[in-house]
Design an enzyme around this catalytic site. Structure first.
Site, PDB file in Angstrom:
ATOM      1  N   HIS A 395      -7.690   7.589   2.379  1.00 57.45           N
ATOM      2  CA  HIS A 395      -6.428   8.203   1.968  1.00 57.45           C
ATOM      3  C   HIS A 395      -5.612   8.711   3.158  1.00 57.45           C
ATOM      4  O   HIS A 395      -4.433   9.035   3.013  1.00 57.45           O
ATOM      5  CB  HIS A 395      -6.694   9.349   0.993  1.00 57.45           C
ATOM      6  N   ASP A 399      -1.949   5.029   0.853  1.00 57.71           N
ATOM      7  CA  ASP A 399      -1.498   5.853  -0.269  1.00 57.71           C
ATOM      8  C   ASP A 399      -2.047   5.309  -1.581  1.00 57.71           C
ATOM      9  O   ASP A 399      -2.329   4.107  -1.711  1.00 57.71           O
ATOM     10  CB  ASP A 399       0.033   5.881  -0.329  1.00 57.71           C
TER      11      ASP A 399
END
Length: 423
Positions: A395, A399
Site C-alpha cells: 500500500h 493504491d
C-alpha cells in the site's frame, strides 16, 4: 599419507560468508572425487561442495547452521601422497560435527560414488515422527504415497539423510496387515516427547524474508472470483490439438500471459520499491516469479521476459525452473530479479489466501483452487468452473483502486481468453 584441507570456496558476487546447511559425510567416511561433501546456503541458493580428491574424512570444520567465512577450513581429508598440507604443519583446529546432524528439510542428490547404494530395507512399519514433521521425500514419492493412502511420516526412509524412496513405500506395503494395529495404538498413546529443530539453511532465510516483508511493507489483500470455464476449455482444446508435439499446458502459462497483458495498463504494479533509497523502479520487462515448494522450503524461480514468450515457451520455462528448484539446482540468477510473483497451491489452493509480498516487489497474485459451482447467467442456473484470485499489494506504492482495477483486468482477460492474444 598426507592431509588435504578444503576451504570454504568463494562462491562469487561479493559473498564473504555462507551458512553450512548439511553434511553429506561424517568423520571416517571414504570419499571419492566429485562426491558432494556438504551443502552451503547463500542469500537464496543452495550450493553443493564436491570433493576434489579421493580419501578419508578426518575432520569437519563446522556444524549445520553455522555461518562460516569464505576461506575458513571446511573439511580435512586424508589422502595418498603429500596432500596440500606439509607433514610438519599441524592441521588447523576444527570442530567435529556430530554423526547425526540436526534435522534439516533439504536433500541435494550427490553424484554417484564408487560403492553402490544398498537396496532399500524397511526397518519396521512405524517411524516415530511428530505429526507435523515433514519427512524428506521427492514430490513424486509424496504423490505416490498419497495415491497409496500411506502416511509418509510413518515410513522409514533408506535414502540419504533418511529420505523416503519409492522402494521404501513398496517395503512398507509388503509388511501386510501384521502390524496394522500399531498406528491405531500409537494414535491413542500418551506422548511426552519433545523435539527441538534448529532453524537453519533455507528455512532460516525464508523466516527472515517473511518477517522482513511483513514488517516493512504495508500489506493489503484483494480477492476476486473468476469464471475460468472458457480458459479451461481453451486449454483442453490446445492440449488435445498440440499436446503431443508442443507439450501439455497447465493454467499457469495463461495466468502469466494475463499478467503480461494487464500490466501494460498498470506499470505501477510491475515495480520494485527500494524503501531505503525511497525510489520506485517501474520495469518494462515482466519477470514473473513462480513460487515453488521444494523439499528445502519455498523458492521463487523467475520466468524472465515473460512478455516475449508464447504459452508453450512459458510452460516449458516454468517446468524447467520448478524442476531445478525442487532438486536444489536452481542458480542464484534463476532465483532473483522478479518484478511480480505468482503463487499457487494447485488443488490445495483453498478458497482464500493472503500471500506475503516477495520484497522488493509491490504485488503478488495468489491462485486458489478451481471448483464447479452453480451460477446464475442470464436468468439460468448453470454449472461453471470458478476460481478466486487472492492477491496482496504494498500500500506504500499501490493504491487500493489501482489494485482492484488491475485484478478486474485479469478477470476480464481470463473470462474472455481470446483477448489474451489481441494486441
Amino acid at each position: 599419507m598426507g592431509t588435504h584441507v578444503i576451504k570454504m570456496p568463494d562462491i562469487g558476487e561479493g559473498i564473504a560468508e555462507v551458512e553450512l546447511s548439511v553434511w553429506h559425510v561424517k568423520v571416517g567416511d571414504m570419499v571419492v572425487e566429485d562426491q558432494v561433501l556438504a551443502d552451503v546456503m547463500t542469500d537464496k541458493a543452495m550450493v553443493d561442495i564436491p570433493s576434489p580428491v579421493h580419501g578419508k574424512v578426518i575432520a569437519l570444520g563446522g556444524q549445520p547452521g553455522e555461518v562460516m567465512a569464505v576461506g575458513s577450513v571446511l573439511i580435512s581429508i586424508e589422502v595418498e601422497g603429500a596432500g596440500n598440507v606439509k607433514e610438519s604443519a599441524q592441521p588447523a583446529p576444527v570442530k567435529e560435527a556430530p554423526v547425526a546432524a540436526p534435522k534439516v528439510e533439504t536433500v541435494v542428490e550427490s553424484k554417484p560414488v564408487a560403492a553402490p547404494r544398498p537396496a532399500a530395507v524397511c526397518q519396521g512399519p512405524l517411524v516415530a515422527r511428530e505429526a507435523d514433521e515433514r519427512p524428506l521425500a521427492s514430490p513424486a514419492v509424496r504423490k505416490h504415497a498419497l495415491d497409496l493412502g500411506i502416511q509418509l511420516r510413518l515410513v522409514r526412509g533408506s535414502g540419504p539423510a533418511g529420505r523416503v524412496l519409492h522402494e521404501d513405500l513398496e517395503a512398507y506395503l509388503a509388511q501386510g496387515q501384521a502390524n496394522a494395529s500399531a498406528p491405531v495404538a500409537a494414535a491413542y498413546a500418551q506422548r511426552t516427547d519433545e523435539q527441538q529443530i534448529p532453524v537453519i539453511g533455507m528455512r532460516r532465510k525464508i523466516a527472515q524474508r517473511m518477517q522482513d516483508a511483513t514488517q516493512r511493507a504495508a500489506h493489503f489483500s484483494y480477492v476476486e472470483e473468476i469464471d475460468v470455464t472458457a480458459v479451461e476449455e481453451l486449454r483442453a482444446h490446445l492440449n488435445e490439438k498440440h499436446g503431443a508435439t508442443r507439450g501439455k499446458l497447465t493454467l499457469l502459462p495463461f495466468l502469466v500471459r494475463a499478467l503480461v497483458v494487464a500490466l501494460r495498463d498498470f506499470p505501477q504494479i510491475n515495480a520494485r520499491y527500494d524503501d531505503e533509497a525511497q525510489v520506485i523502479t517501474r520495469l518494462g520487462a515482466v519477470h514473473v516469479g513462480i513460487a515453488t515448494q521444494a523439499d528445502i522450503g519455498l523458492m521463487v524461480p523467475v520466468v524472465r521476459h515473460a512478455e516475449a514468450r508464447s504459452l508453450w515457451d512459458s510452460a516449458a520455462e516454468i517446468s524447467r525452473l520448478a524442476t531445478a528448484a525442487r532438486n536444489g539446482k536452481a542458480s542464484r540468477d534463476e532465483l532473483s530479479g522478479s518484478s511480480i510473483t505468482l503463487t499457487s497451491l494447485g488443488a490445495l489452493g483453498g478458497i482464500v489466501s493472503t500471500p506475503v509480498l516477495n520484497l522488493p516487489e509491490v504485488a503478488i497474485v495468489g491462485v486458489n483452487k478451481i471448483v464447479e459451482r452453480p451460477m446464475v447467467i442470464k436468468g439460468q442456473i448453470v454449472i461453471r468452473k470458478m476460481m478466486n484470485l487472492s492477491s496482496s499489494f504494498d500500500h506504500r506504492v499501490v493504491d487500493g483502486m489501482d489494485a482492484a482495477q488491475f485484478i478486474q483486468a485479469l478477470r476480464g482477460l481470463l473470462e474472455q481468453p481470446a483477448t489474451l492474444f489481441v494486441d
